[in-house]
Design a protein around this motif. Structure first.
Motif, mmCIF file in Angstrom:
data_model
loop_
_atom_site.group_PDB
_atom_site.id
_atom_site.type_symbol
_atom_site.label_atom_id
_atom_site.label_comp_id
_atom_site.label_asym_id
_atom_site.label_seq_id
_atom_site.Cartn_x
_atom_site.Cartn_y
_atom_site.Cartn_z
ATOM 1 N N GLN A 64 12.809 -0.149 5.117
ATOM 2 C CA GLN A 64 13.259 0.756 4.066
ATOM 3 C C GLN A 64 12.419 0.530 2.830
ATOM 4 N N ILE A 65 11.638 1.540 2.438
ATOM 5 C CA ILE A 65 10.780 1.476 1.260
ATOM 6 C C ILE A 65 11.023 2.745 0.460
ATOM 7 N N GLU A 66 11.345 2.583 -0.797
ATOM 8 C CA GLU A 66 11.664 3.736 -1.637
ATOM 9 C C GLU A 66 10.509 4.733 -1.666
ATOM 10 N N GLY A 67 10.827 5.982 -1.372
ATOM 11 C CA GLY A 67 9.831 7.045 -1.409
ATOM 12 C C GLY A 67 9.014 7.191 -0.142
ATOM 13 N N VAL A 68 9.209 6.284 0.809
ATOM 14 C CA VAL A 68 8.405 6.267 2.037
ATOM 15 C C VAL A 68 9.299 6.586 3.233
ATOM 16 N N LYS A 69 8.884 7.547 4.043
ATOM 17 C CA LYS A 69 9.610 7.892 5.264
ATOM 18 C C LYS A 69 9.204 6.885 6.345
ATOM 19 N N CYS A 70 10.154 6.044 6.753
ATOM 20 C CA CYS A 70 9.820 4.940 7.653
ATOM 21 C C CYS A 70 10.267 5.221 9.089
ATOM 22 N N TYR A 71 9.402 4.847 10.035
ATOM 23 C CA TYR A 71 9.657 5.035 11.458
ATOM 24 C C TYR A 71 9.533 3.685 12.168
ATOM 25 N N ASP A 72 10.297 3.517 13.259
ATOM 26 C CA ASP A 72 10.177 2.304 14.050
ATOM 27 C C ASP A 72 9.429 2.605 15.351
ATOM 28 N N GLU A 73 9.356 1.596 16.223
ATOM 29 C CA GLU A 73 8.521 1.719 17.419
ATOM 30 C C GLU A 73 8.998 2.802 18.386
ATOM 31 N N ASN A 74 10.229 3.252 18.238
ATOM 32 C CA ASN A 74 10.735 4.323 19.095
ATOM 33 C C ASN A 74 10.423 5.715 18.552
ATOM 34 N N GLN A 75 9.779 5.777 17.376
ATOM 35 C CA GLN A 75 9.516 7.061 16.718
ATOM 36 C C GLN A 75 8.025 7.258 16.434
ATOM 37 N N LEU A 76 7.182 6.592 17.206
ATOM 38 C CA LEU A 76 5.747 6.624 16.936
ATOM 39 C C LEU A 76 5.178 8.034 17.020
ATOM 40 N N ASP A 77 5.549 8.790 18.026
ATOM 41 C CA ASP A 77 4.989 10.136 18.183
ATOM 42 C C ASP A 77 5.343 11.029 16.991
ATOM 43 N N THR A 78 6.565 10.918 16.511
ATOM 44 C CA THR A 78 6.975 11.704 15.344
ATOM 45 C C THR A 78 6.170 11.302 14.118
ATOM 46 N N LEU A 115 0.827 -1.208 0.000
ATOM 47 C CA LEU A 115 0.000 0.000 0.000
ATOM 48 C C LEU A 115 0.860 1.257 0.000
ATOM 49 N N ALA A 116 1.871 1.287 0.858
ATOM 50 C CA ALA A 116 2.732 2.475 0.957
ATOM 51 C C ALA A 116 3.391 2.785 -0.382
ATOM 52 N N LYS A 117 3.875 1.758 -1.065
ATOM 53 C CA LYS A 117 4.507 1.957 -2.374
ATOM 54 C C LYS A 117 3.518 2.536 -3.389
ATOM 55 N N GLN A 118 2.297 2.013 -3.390
ATOM 56 C CA GLN A 118 1.311 2.468 -4.373
ATOM 57 C C GLN A 118 0.812 3.880 -4.061
ATOM 58 N N LEU A 119 0.697 4.211 -2.791
ATOM 59 C CA LEU A 119 0.325 5.581 -2.425
ATOM 60 C C LEU A 119 1.382 6.569 -2.893
ATOM 61 N N TYR A 120 2.644 6.200 -2.703
ATOM 62 C CA TYR A 120 3.735 7.060 -3.156
ATOM 63 C C TYR A 120 3.692 7.213 -4.675
ATOM 64 N N ALA A 121 3.465 6.102 -5.392
ATOM 65 C CA ALA A 121 3.398 6.149 -6.855
ATOM 66 C C ALA A 121 2.253 7.028 -7.334
ATOM 67 N N ALA A 122 1.190 7.123 -6.522
ATOM 68 C CA ALA A 122 0.025 7.935 -6.892
ATOM 69 C C ALA A 122 0.207 9.413 -6.537
ATOM 70 N N GLY A 123 1.343 9.758 -5.947
ATOM 71 C CA GLY A 123 1.633 11.159 -5.702
ATOM 72 C C GLY A 123 1.410 11.643 -4.288
ATOM 73 N N PHE A 124 1.066 10.741 -3.368
ATOM 74 C CA PHE A 124 0.877 11.149 -1.981
ATOM 75 C C PHE A 124 2.222 11.195 -1.247
ATOM 76 N N GLU A 125 2.274 12.030 -0.225
ATOM 77 C CA GLU A 125 3.429 12.043 0.670
ATOM 78 C C GLU A 125 3.190 10.957 1.712
ATOM 79 N N VAL A 126 4.054 9.951 1.747
ATOM 80 C CA VAL A 126 3.764 8.728 2.501
ATOM 81 C C VAL A 126 4.819 8.492 3.582
ATOM 82 N N SER A 127 4.338 8.132 4.755
ATOM 83 C CA SER A 127 5.216 7.670 5.830
ATOM 84 C C SER A 127 4.682 6.342 6.338
ATOM 85 N N GLY A 128 5.550 5.587 6.987
ATOM 86 C CA GLY A 128 5.148 4.271 7.480
ATOM 87 C C GLY A 128 5.731 3.984 8.847
ATOM 88 N N TYR A 129 4.974 3.226 9.631
ATOM 89 C CA TYR A 129 5.396 2.865 10.985
ATOM 90 C C TYR A 129 5.362 1.346 11.119
#
Length: 306
Positions: free
Chosen positions: A166-180, A146-160
């Motif tokens: 590591q997903i191209e085009g997606v700003k990824c966060y781990d469990e220590n960065q949930l609030d951010t 889903l994250a990859k396809q949202l990015y391909a569709a032009g959305f600004e995408v982040s993932g937790y």
């Protein structure tokens, strides 16, 4: 190999017919049955599993969920911990889920609810829209696609996710960065697995950390969400709305407040539905692997719960 099918939700006919085509499959039983099940080696199940089934299967070697979810097996005390459990990983399920969420995001972005209201009033209004920041909680098979396809569709995408991805085009966060992660969203999509740690994770405290006006899409499990907390945040205008496809109790009771809430869209657990035609390919592959004593595909980590 003899197989037992247990599903009170789906018609077992297509599953029985498909499995019968495998030369490795002997007899196929459908629960409930009074027949002797002592030779059954594989149990294919969709929730709920009836009480007493496991004790009738002394030679059971493998359990498979008939869907992507395995929480109904992880939380069932009658499921042995020494028997491998697998789940369905099906490209059709993944595509269906992505399409449903993309539809939901775009309908929110383009304000389809207001457009429908305007049509009922014969009111012509061209509504502008903004680029959205979409956050995906859970970057497994479904969430990662889903994250990859949202990015391909032009959305600004982040993932937790629990661990760093590591997903191209997606700003990824781990469990220590949930609030951010939560602080930078216009839309929050939940695709987390359900585990003891994630039950009730969509609560007042967490959802309050999203920016005012954030929109919620829950397509994972109903017990991720604290229902009353969502209603409170909608009524306080912190969240702008929600589309919900999964619920604590299904079917959703007629008197549940979600039905009548003007900011909630309810769909009856249809975001992604298992197709026997495609899922049977994986089941047959794992039947072959069990017979030949090779590792099963898509086996669940019992310690993590997914």
């Amino acid at each position: 190999m003899d197989i037992l099918l247990s599903t009170s939700v789906w018609d077992p006919k297509a599953w029985v017919e498909g499995l019968s085509q495998s030369e490795l499959v002997g007899k196929i039983y459908v629960w409930p049955t009074e027949e002797d099940l002592s030779n059954v080696q594989a149990l294919f199940v969709w929730k709920p599993l009836a009480e007493g089934v496991i004790e009738k299967l002394p030679n059971l070697k493998w359990i498979s969920s008939l869907g992507a979810g395995v929480d109904h097996l992880m939380t069932d005390p009658q499921i042995p911990r020494n028997i491998p459990i697998t789940r369905i990983v099906d490209p059709n399920l993944t595509t269906d889920m992505t399409n449903y969420v993309m539809m939901s995001v775009i309908m929110h972005q383009r304000n389809f609810r207001l457009l429908q209201q305007n049509q009922q009033k014969s009111h012509w209004e061209r509504i502008t829209y903004n680029k959205l920041r979409v956050g995906v909680m859970g970057l497994g098979e479904l969430g990662g696609h889903l994250a990859k396809q949202l990015y391909a569709a032009g959305f600004e995408v982040s993932g937790y996710s629990r661990t760093q991805k590591q997903i191209e085009g997606v700003k990824c966060y781990d469990e220590n960065q949930l609030d951010t992660f939560l602080s930078e969203l216009d839309v929050l999509v939940n695709l987390l697995p359900i585990t003891p740690k994630t039950v009730g994770i969509l609560n007042y405290e967490l959802l309050s950390k999203t920016p005012k006006g954030c929109y919620l899409i829950n397509v994972a499990r109903g017990n991720h969400l604290v229902d009353n907390d969502l209603i409170k945040l909608l009524d306080e205008n912190h969240l702008s709305g929600a589309i919900l496809d999964v619920f604590h109790q299904e079917p959703l009771p007629n008197d549940h407040p979600f039905w009548a809430h003007k900011k909630i869209t309810v769909t009856p657990h249809v975001a992604s539905v298992t197709s026997p035609e495609s899922a049977l390919k994986l089941l047959k592959e794992n039947i072959d692997r069990l017979v030949n004593e090779t590792p099963l595909l898509h086996q669940v980590d019992l310690n993590r719960g997914y």
